[in-house]
Motif scaffolding. Structure first.
Motif, PDB file in Angstrom:
ATOM      1  N   PRO A 108       4.692   3.658  -8.667  1.00 23.88           N
ATOM      2  CA  PRO A 108       4.793   2.309  -8.750  1.00 23.88           C
ATOM      3  C   PRO A 108       3.782   1.474  -9.731  1.00 23.88           C
ATOM      4  CG  PRO A 108       4.847   3.000  -6.400  1.00 23.88           C
ATOM      5  CD  PRO A 108       4.283   4.211  -7.220  1.00 23.88           C
ATOM      6  N   TYR A 109       4.499   0.281  -9.893  1.00 20.27           N
ATOM      7  CA  TYR A 109       3.762  -0.565 -10.984  1.00 20.27           C
ATOM      8  C   TYR A 109       2.653  -1.030 -10.301  1.00 20.27           C
ATOM      9  CZ  TYR A 109       3.220  -4.215 -14.396  1.00 20.27           C
ATOM     10  OH  TYR A 109       2.604  -5.042 -15.463  1.00 20.27           O
ATOM     11  N   GLN A 110       1.321  -0.506 -10.454  1.00 21.78           N
ATOM     12  CA  GLN A 110      -0.014  -1.275 -10.021  1.00 21.78           C
ATOM     13  C   GLN A 110       0.229  -1.580  -8.482  1.00 21.78           C
ATOM     14  OE1 GLN A 110      -0.729  -4.433 -12.755  1.00 21.78           O
ATOM     15  NE2 GLN A 110      -1.495  -3.103 -14.324  1.00 21.78           N
ATOM     16  N   GLN A 111       1.076  -1.045  -7.782  1.00 23.27           N
ATOM     17  CA  GLN A 111       0.973  -0.956  -6.191  1.00 23.27           C
ATOM     18  C   GLN A 111       0.554   0.398  -5.784  1.00 23.27           C
ATOM     19  OE1 GLN A 111       3.605  -3.687  -4.357  1.00 23.27           O
ATOM     20  NE2 GLN A 111       5.160  -3.340  -5.928  1.00 23.27           N
ATOM     21  N   ASN A 112      -0.725   0.526  -5.591  1.00 20.80           N
ATOM     22  CA  ASN A 112      -1.129   2.022  -5.158  1.00 20.80           C
ATOM     23  C   ASN A 112      -0.737   2.114  -3.581  1.00 20.80           C
ATOM     24  OD1 ASN A 112      -2.653   2.031  -7.625  1.00 20.80           O
ATOM     25  ND2 ASN A 112      -4.447   1.200  -6.625  1.00 20.80           N
ATOM     26  N   GLY A 113      -0.099   3.048  -3.663  1.00 18.47           N
ATOM     27  CA  GLY A 113       0.395   3.501  -2.219  1.00 18.47           C
ATOM     28  C   GLY A 113       1.956   2.909  -2.006  1.00 18.47           C
ATOM     29  N   LYS A 116      -2.026  -4.449  -5.804  1.00 14.76           N
ATOM     30  CA  LYS A 116      -2.211  -5.817  -6.626  1.00 14.76           C
ATOM     31  C   LYS A 116      -0.990  -6.488  -6.004  1.00 14.76           C
ATOM     32  CE  LYS A 116      -1.497  -7.322 -11.547  1.00 14.76           C
ATOM     33  NZ  LYS A 116      -1.115  -6.888 -12.838  1.00 14.76           N
ATOM     34  N   PRO A 117      -1.445  -8.084  -5.847  1.00 17.90           N
ATOM     35  CA  PRO A 117      -0.241  -8.918  -5.717  1.00 17.90           C
ATOM     36  C   PRO A 117       1.007  -8.817  -6.475  1.00 17.90           C
ATOM     37  CG  PRO A 117      -2.346  -9.942  -5.789  1.00 17.90           C
ATOM     38  CD  PRO A 117      -2.652  -8.713  -6.239  1.00 17.90           C
ATOM     39  N   ALA A 118       1.946  -9.038  -5.875  1.00 19.74           N
ATOM     40  CA  ALA A 118       3.484  -8.626  -6.237  1.00 19.74           C
ATOM     41  C   ALA A 118       3.608  -9.698  -7.456  1.00 19.74           C
ATOM     42  CB  ALA A 118       4.407  -8.610  -5.471  1.00 19.74           C
ATOM     43  N   SER A 119       3.610 -10.950  -7.176  1.00 20.47           N
ATOM     44  CA  SER A 119       3.601 -11.804  -8.224  1.00 20.47           C
ATOM     45  C   SER A 119       2.571 -13.186  -8.257  1.00 20.47           C
ATOM     46  CB  SER A 119       4.983 -12.610  -7.968  1.00 20.47           C
ATOM     47  OG  SER A 119       5.090 -13.267  -6.614  1.00 20.47           O
ATOM     48  N   LEU A 148      10.663  -4.505 -12.519  1.00 22.17           N
ATOM     49  CA  LEU A 148      10.178  -5.701 -11.837  1.00 22.17           C
ATOM     50  C   LEU A 148       8.977  -6.197 -11.906  1.00 22.17           C
ATOM     51  CD1 LEU A 148      12.424  -5.303  -8.566  1.00 22.17           C
ATOM     52  CD2 LEU A 148      12.463  -7.238 -10.459  1.00 22.17           C
ATOM     53  N   GLU A 149       7.802  -5.284 -12.637  1.00 20.26           N
ATOM     54  CA  GLU A 149       6.563  -5.398 -12.896  1.00 20.26           C
ATOM     55  C   GLU A 149       5.797  -5.786 -11.507  1.00 20.26           C
ATOM     56  OE1 GLU A 149       6.469  -8.331 -16.126  1.00 20.26           O
ATOM     57  OE2 GLU A 149       6.517  -6.696 -17.502  1.00 20.26           O
ATOM     58  N   GLY A 150       5.972  -4.965 -10.559  1.00 22.68           N
ATOM     59  CA  GLY A 150       5.341  -5.059  -9.210  1.00 22.68           C
ATOM     60  C   GLY A 150       5.950  -6.112  -8.235  1.00 22.68           C
TER      61      GLY A 150
END
Length: 386
Positions: free
Chosen positions: A175-180, A371-374, A113-115
């Motif tokens: 996870p995709y650029q979602q640290n934590g 990072k913001p999800a979308s 889902l690219e974050g």
């Protein structure tokens, strides 16, 4: 006298506006008279999600039930290549999957889902089991702790009451650029549930109640979170019936329940695994306080709870009334809304026509380093989570 803890995100000028995918066979034109046309299926539910994305909703809750419907994580995976903007809020019942494998699954989905993945943590009984509330929430707490270790470290080293895991992994799937990891949404009312959310989750989801009771819930949760040096955002899961006029909206509400009597309604409610939960009892208590037409306060209609367990009330009214009710909630500090209606595809379009364009629809605040999800987050000057 103890100074009350401020509610996070109070008086916002925007919120996350989400819709609902009826994976658990909960869609219909008339409650209590099931039509197979609305049966939970990949085709029906995926079309609802894609419609919600096209109409401008920010997120979609994908619920979980072992009784009927579709598998949540498989459904979310199938939607990854079919969507590009909307976030997906996947319900995960803790204990169903071995935690390291669950962490890998979630991380993989987030890459697909690219974050755009968010997670709704649920702690209801596993299929065929009946366990004490404290036991289930302790298990969920341990699952979350293991997930976070796997997402942030190259190893898992955990010892608790339910799980004892030592696992080295030199190339973990993160996870995709979602640290934590993805944002964790959570709903629950018992003391162990409140404790769990205060310690580990990001968004506290509530079912509809009167304004005063919602304020009390939010205040209590803010106070509890502060004991862990944390703050939380708040969300509301609620149905909606909006029409051009108030009389048309009330007539639609009556038609929705026109095939339900008390016996049939009780039968439907008691099918659910959570029919005896404290949260469901609060919905029943609110219903008992409503007037003869089912309204417990202005534009909050409890009749829908006569024929479903769980979220049991709807905002009912014309576009101005529905908008004003939402703004009242938002000014209280409710940051995320998960709406639904019957049938879900039609009510989704009506809400998008009459109300959604008037709402400032933004991503949830992102935890420190995420990072913001979308879509980018509109700056609101909010403190970062700790």
């Amino acid at each position: 006298m103890t100074t009350p803890i401020p509610i996070r995100s109070e008086k916002l000028d925007g919120a996350e506006i989400s819709w609902f995918a009826p994976l658990c066979n909960g869609d219909d034109r008339f409650l209590g008279a099931h039509d197979d046309h609305y049966k939970s299926s990949w085709t029906n539910c995926s079309n609802i999600v894609r419609k919600a994305e096209k109409l401008g909703f920010q997120n979609v809750l994908c619920p979980s039930s072992f009784q009927v419907g579709q598998d949540t994580l498989s459904f979310v995976a199938g939607l990854a290549p079919l969507t590009s903007k909307i976030n997906l809020l996947a319900a995960v019942r803790c204990g169903e999957l071995h935690p390291p494998m669950l962490g890998r699954t979630i991380a993989t989905l987030d890459h697909m889902l690219e974050g755009r993945l968010t997670i709704n943590i649920i702690s209801s009984d596993l299929p065929g089991l009946k366990e004490e509330s404290a036991f289930r929430y302790k298990r969920s707490e341990e699952v979350i702790e293991i997930l976070k270790q796997g997402w942030t470290q190259d190893y898992i080293d955990f010892e608790g009451e339910h799980y004892k895991i030592k696992l080295n992994n030199t190339a973990p799937v993160k996870p995709y650029q979602q640290n934590g990891g993805p944002l964790l949404y959570f709903g629950g009312y018992s003391p162990p549930a409140v404790e769990l959310c205060a310690k580990h989750c990001d968004v506290y989801l509530m079912w509809p109640e009167t304004i005063s009771r919602l304020r009390e819930l939010m205040s209590n949760m803010s106070t509890k979170a502060a004991t862990y040096h944390r703050d939380l955002d708040f969300g509301l899961r609620i149905h909606v019936i909006v029409r051009e006029t108030e009389s048309e909206a009330k007539e639609a509400a009556k038609k929705l329940m026109s095939h339900v009597d008390d016996t049939r309604g009780q039968e439907i409610r008691e099918r659910a695994q959570d029919a005896k939960s404290y949260g469901v009892s609060r919905q029943a208590d609110m219903r008992s306080q409503s007037d003869n037409d089912g309204f417990v306060e202005e534009n909050l209609w409890t009749g829908i709870g006569r024929a479903r367990s769980g979220c049991g009330a709807a905002i009912v009214g014309d576009p101005d009334q529905v908008y004003n009710k939402i703004m009242t909630y938002q000014k209280m500090g409710i940051r995320a809304f998960i709406f639904s209606g019957y049938p879900h595809d039609e009510e989704c379009a009506l809400f998008a026509k009459y109300v959604l364009p008037r709402l400032k629809n933004i991503s949830m605040p992102i935890a420190q380093g995420r990072k913001p999800a979308s879509t980018p987050l509109t700056p609101l000057g909010l403190a970062k989570r700790k």
